[in-house]
Design a protein around this motif. Structure first.
Motif, PDB file in Angstrom:
ATOM      1  N   ALA A  54       0.818  -1.216   0.000  1.00  0.00           N
ATOM      2  CA  ALA A  54       0.000   0.000   0.000  1.00  0.00           C
ATOM      3  C   ALA A  54       0.847   1.260   0.000  1.00  0.00           C
ATOM      4  CB  ALA A  54      -0.945   0.001   1.208  1.00  0.00           C
ATOM      5  N   LEU A  55       2.134   1.146   0.351  1.00  0.00           N
ATOM      6  CA  LEU A  55       3.035   2.286   0.360  1.00  0.00           C
ATOM      7  C   LEU A  55       3.689   2.533  -0.988  1.00  0.00           C
ATOM      8  CD1 LEU A  55       4.838   1.650   3.784  1.00  0.00           C
ATOM      9  CD2 LEU A  55       2.993   3.266   3.332  1.00  0.00           C
ATOM     10  N   LEU A  56       3.608   1.571  -1.891  1.00  0.00           N
ATOM     11  CA  LEU A  56       4.273   1.685  -3.188  1.00  0.00           C
ATOM     12  C   LEU A  56       3.411   2.452  -4.175  1.00  0.00           C
ATOM     13  CD1 LEU A  56       5.620  -1.975  -3.520  1.00  0.00           C
ATOM     14  CD2 LEU A  56       6.850   0.044  -2.699  1.00  0.00           C
ATOM     15  N   PRO A  57       4.019   3.135  -5.165  1.00  0.00           N
ATOM     16  CA  PRO A  57       3.228   3.794  -6.214  1.00  0.00           C
ATOM     17  C   PRO A  57       2.393   2.781  -6.979  1.00  0.00           C
ATOM     18  CG  PRO A  57       5.528   4.513  -6.262  1.00  0.00           C
ATOM     19  CD  PRO A  57       5.465   3.350  -5.318  1.00  0.00           C
ATOM     20  N   GLY A  58       1.206   3.199  -7.369  1.00  0.00           N
ATOM     21  CA  GLY A  58       0.321   2.287  -8.076  1.00  0.00           C
ATOM     22  C   GLY A  58       0.883   1.803  -9.394  1.00  0.00           C
ATOM     23  N   THR A  59       1.781   2.584 -10.000  1.00  0.00           N
ATOM     24  CA  THR A  59       2.376   2.165 -11.270  1.00  0.00           C
ATOM     25  C   THR A  59       3.303   0.968 -11.110  1.00  0.00           C
ATOM     26  OG1 THR A  59       4.081   3.845 -10.909  1.00  0.00           O
ATOM     27  CG2 THR A  59       2.201   4.458 -12.286  1.00  0.00           C
ATOM     28  N   ASP A  60       3.802   0.709  -9.876  1.00  0.00           N
ATOM     29  CA  ASP A  60       4.701  -0.428  -9.650  1.00  0.00           C
ATOM     30  C   ASP A  60       3.948  -1.711  -9.305  1.00  0.00           C
ATOM     31  OD1 ASP A  60       6.738   1.352 -10.053  1.00  0.00           O
ATOM     32  OD2 ASP A  60       7.140   1.650  -7.912  1.00  0.00           O
ATOM     33  N   LEU A  61       2.695  -1.610  -8.943  1.00  0.00           N
ATOM     34  CA  LEU A  61       1.976  -2.781  -8.449  1.00  0.00           C
ATOM     35  C   LEU A  61       1.673  -3.817  -9.535  1.00  0.00           C
ATOM     36  CD1 LEU A  61      -0.444  -1.095  -5.885  1.00  0.00           C
ATOM     37  CD2 LEU A  61       1.814  -2.111  -5.519  1.00  0.00           C
ATOM     38  N   PRO A  62       1.322  -3.448 -10.762  1.00  0.00           N
ATOM     39  CA  PRO A  62       1.068  -4.490 -11.770  1.00  0.00           C
ATOM     40  C   PRO A  62       2.278  -5.382 -12.014  1.00  0.00           C
ATOM     41  CG  PRO A  62       0.120  -2.412 -12.480  1.00  0.00           C
ATOM     42  CD  PRO A  62       0.935  -2.115 -11.266  1.00  0.00           C
ATOM     43  N   CYS A  63       3.483  -4.811 -12.065  1.00  0.00           N
ATOM     44  CA  CYS A  63       4.684  -5.634 -12.245  1.00  0.00           C
ATOM     45  C   CYS A  63       4.928  -6.516 -11.029  1.00  0.00           C
ATOM     46  CB  CYS A  63       5.895  -4.735 -12.495  1.00  0.00           C
ATOM     47  SG  CYS A  63       5.830  -3.811 -14.045  1.00  0.00           S
ATOM     48  N   LEU A  64       4.619  -6.001  -9.849  1.00  0.00           N
ATOM     49  CA  LEU A  64       4.789  -6.784  -8.633  1.00  0.00           C
ATOM     50  C   LEU A  64       3.838  -7.976  -8.617  1.00  0.00           C
ATOM     51  CD1 LEU A  64       6.446  -6.757  -6.007  1.00  0.00           C
ATOM     52  CD2 LEU A  64       4.588  -5.468  -4.951  1.00  0.00           C
ATOM     53  N   ALA A  65       2.661  -7.817  -9.194  1.00  0.00           N
ATOM     54  CA  ALA A  65       1.692  -8.910  -9.222  1.00  0.00           C
ATOM     55  C   ALA A  65       2.159 -10.073 -10.092  1.00  0.00           C
ATOM     56  CB  ALA A  65       0.341  -8.396  -9.729  1.00  0.00           C
ATOM     57  N   LEU A  66       3.107  -9.827 -10.989  1.00  0.00           N
ATOM     58  CA  LEU A  66       3.622 -10.889 -11.860  1.00  0.00           C
ATOM     59  C   LEU A  66       4.740 -11.682 -11.207  1.00  0.00           C
ATOM     60  CD1 LEU A  66       3.784  -8.882 -15.221  1.00  0.00           C
ATOM     61  CD2 LEU A  66       1.967 -10.413 -14.444  1.00  0.00           C
ATOM     62  N   ALA A  67       5.189 -11.261 -10.022  1.00  0.00           N
ATOM     63  CA  ALA A  67       6.322 -11.929  -9.387  1.00  0.00           C
ATOM     64  C   ALA A  67       5.982 -13.345  -8.950  1.00  0.00           C
ATOM     65  CB  ALA A  67       6.813 -11.097  -8.196  1.00  0.00           C
ATOM     66  N   CYS A  68       4.821 -13.524  -8.328  1.00  0.00           N
ATOM     67  CA  CYS A  68       4.435 -14.854  -7.850  1.00  0.00           C
ATOM     68  C   CYS A  68       2.934 -14.873  -7.603  1.00  0.00           C
ATOM     69  CB  CYS A  68       5.195 -15.237  -6.578  1.00  0.00           C
ATOM     70  SG  CYS A  68       4.841 -14.151  -5.167  1.00  0.00           S
ATOM     71  N   THR A  69       2.409 -16.065  -7.393  1.00  0.00           N
ATOM     72  CA  THR A  69       0.978 -16.215  -7.165  1.00  0.00           C
ATOM     73  C   THR A  69       0.540 -15.548  -5.869  1.00  0.00           C
ATOM     74  OG1 THR A  69       1.033 -18.321  -8.347  1.00  0.00           O
ATOM     75  CG2 THR A  69      -0.897 -17.889  -6.989  1.00  0.00           C
ATOM     76  N   LYS A  70       1.389 -15.618  -4.850  1.00  0.00           N
ATOM     77  CA  LYS A  70       1.041 -15.013  -3.559  1.00  0.00           C
ATOM     78  C   LYS A  70       0.868 -13.507  -3.705  1.00  0.00           C
ATOM     79  CE  LYS A  70       2.687 -14.618   1.229  1.00  0.00           C
ATOM     80  NZ  LYS A  70       3.748 -15.028   2.194  1.00  0.00           N
ATOM     81  N   PHE A  71       1.787 -12.844  -4.399  1.00  0.00           N
ATOM     82  CA  PHE A  71       1.678 -11.404  -4.603  1.00  0.00           C
ATOM     83  C   PHE A  71       0.456 -11.070  -5.451  1.00  0.00           C
ATOM     84  CE2 PHE A  71       6.489 -10.392  -4.064  1.00  0.00           C
ATOM     85  CZ  PHE A  71       6.412 -10.849  -2.767  1.00  0.00           C
ATOM     86  N   HIS A  72       0.177 -11.919  -6.424  1.00  0.00           N
ATOM     87  CA  HIS A  72      -0.975 -11.686  -7.305  1.00  0.00           C
ATOM     88  C   HIS A  72      -2.277 -11.671  -6.501  1.00  0.00           C
ATOM     89  CE1 HIS A  72      -3.437 -11.898 -10.947  1.00  0.00           C
ATOM     90  NE2 HIS A  72      -4.142 -12.860 -10.347  1.00  0.00           N
TER      91      HIS A  72
END
Length: 404
Positions: A54-72
């Motif tokens: 929730a502290l990260l910019p929203g533009t970084d979250l879609p790439c973070l969601a591709l890291a693993c199923t848990k993050f997704h």
């Protein structure tokens, strides 16, 4: 000696056995390996990851969601996107309102706020320098507000805006753009082309005729009429940044407006550039600039600076009665430059620039002995900061070099 050396080794062995016992506690007595000193982000509990994401910019979250199923899965938690909508775009709507319309904060962010983030701010239409467009987040919509010359605008009052278009999420959860003026009809979102410093909208006129030629000479240029015999306008808007502030500025720079010729008004931008200050028109009838020489402060014949407005007020009162401040802070020599419609060469005239207070300045047109009063625009604008000093100077250059 050997017995003394054996005691530390025995103590170290007992310590290792104690650590091993604590590591396998709760695991059925099966010995676990020694815990690693390095912890992966994936090993953190979901509650802590929600707080971090929730502290990260929203533009970084879609790439973070591709890291693993848990993050997704975690990034589908709406409290993360609710904070991003609030901190990045000022959205204050409650979760109950979103549930009523069947949407989530993630959908509002990813389908509305983020795709249209570059049109937020203050804009100047290419085809009409007497208007300004302000685009802002309005609840769960993005609204474009148009400012036009107002007959009753006072120099101490705010600018008046009327809604021009609105972008909302529909029941299909896709963003659609609607024009809020009877002269134009509904247009889809793909008719909007967005860049960082400008955007264009293609509109369909309501009152088109079926016997028109394929090309028409419009009020501001040629417009296209397609095979469906509908008349289209492509309106382009350029960004307007507010000037940055420096500690040595005489007053806070920004937007000021005035009335002249009894009813017509102009909106100008005051900015400071070292030894000079400039007032540049961004809404009015013609190209106009006032350059103030800050190193050429005006003095009276007896060597004293102007401490009041008594002498200058006599010049003003000969022209007309105006509601202007009765005391001034200081006066400077200035040069007014303007280009009238139909003329290629600009005119340059000397003026007396008068700084009254933090929110008022004016100047006297010496040849005509005419007085102009400016008051600070009281509106509050969002997303109008220049990304750099160079970007602000380029914006000023584009305003000054605009075609007649």
């Amino acid at each position: 000696m050997a017995a003394a050396e054996g005691k530390p080794a025995l103590a170290e062995k007992h310590l290792e056995e104690d650590v091993a016992t604590r590591c396998c506690a709760g695991s059925g007595g099966i010995l676990s390996p020694m815990p690693s000193l390095h912890c992966s982000l994936q090993d953190l509990p979901p509650e802590l990851l929600v707080e971090i994401f929730a502290l990260l910019p929203g533009t970084d979250l879609p790439c973070l969601a591709l890291a693993c199923t848990k993050f997704h899965h975690i990034l589908h938690i709406d409290s993360i996107w609710r904070r991003r909508c609030r901190e990045e775009f000022g959205v204050r709507e409650t979760l109950e309102i979103l549930k009523m319309i069947g949407m989530s904060y993630r959908e509002v962010y990813t389908k509305l706020l983020h795709p249209y983030r570059n049109i937020l701010g203050l804009w100047q239409p290419d085809d009409d320098y007497r208007r300004l467009l302000y685009v802002a987040v309005d609840g769960l919509c993005i609204t474009g507000w148009m400012n036009r010359p107002c007959l009753n605008t006072h120099v101490d009052g705010p600018m008046q805006f009327q809604p021009l278009f609105r972008i909302c999420l529909t029941e299909r959860k896709s963003a659609t753009l609607e024009y809020m003026d009877d002269f134009y009809s509904f247009s889809h979102s793909h008719h909007m082309q967005i860049r960082k410093d400008r955007f264009s909208i293609q509109w369909i006129k309501r009152d088109h005729r079926t016997d028109l030629p394929m090309w028409l000479k419009g009020e501001w240029g040629w417009v296209l009429v397609r095979e469906d015999r509908q008349q289209y306008d492509c309106l382009t808007y350029r960004c307007v940044y507010l000037p940055p502030r420096h500690p040595d500025d005489l007053i806070r720079p920004g937007l000021f407006h005035s009335k002249y010729d009894g009813f017509r008004g102009k909106i100008a931008m005051l900015s400071f550039h070292g030894k000079y200050a400039r007032v540049r028109e961004i809404r009015g009838d013609f190209i106009w600039t006032l350059e103030i020489h800050l190193m050429r402060r005006i003095q009276l014949r007896d060597g004293e600076f102007f401490r009041n407005f008594n002498e200058l007020s006599r010049v003003v009162q000969e022209i007309e009665e105006q509601d202007y401040p009765r005391t001034c802070r200081m006066c400077f020599y200035g040069v007014e430059t303007f280009t009238l419609p139909g003329f290629a060469d600009p005119m340059r005239l000397p003026v007396v620039f008068i700084l009254f207070d933090e929110n008022h300045f004016g100047f006297i047109w010496l040849e005509a002995k005419y007085f102009f009063l400016f008051g600070r625009v009281q509106n509050t604008f969002q997303n109008v900061e220049a990304p750099s000093g160079q970007a602000f100077l380029e914006m000023l250059s584009n305003i000054q070099s605009r075609p007649l």
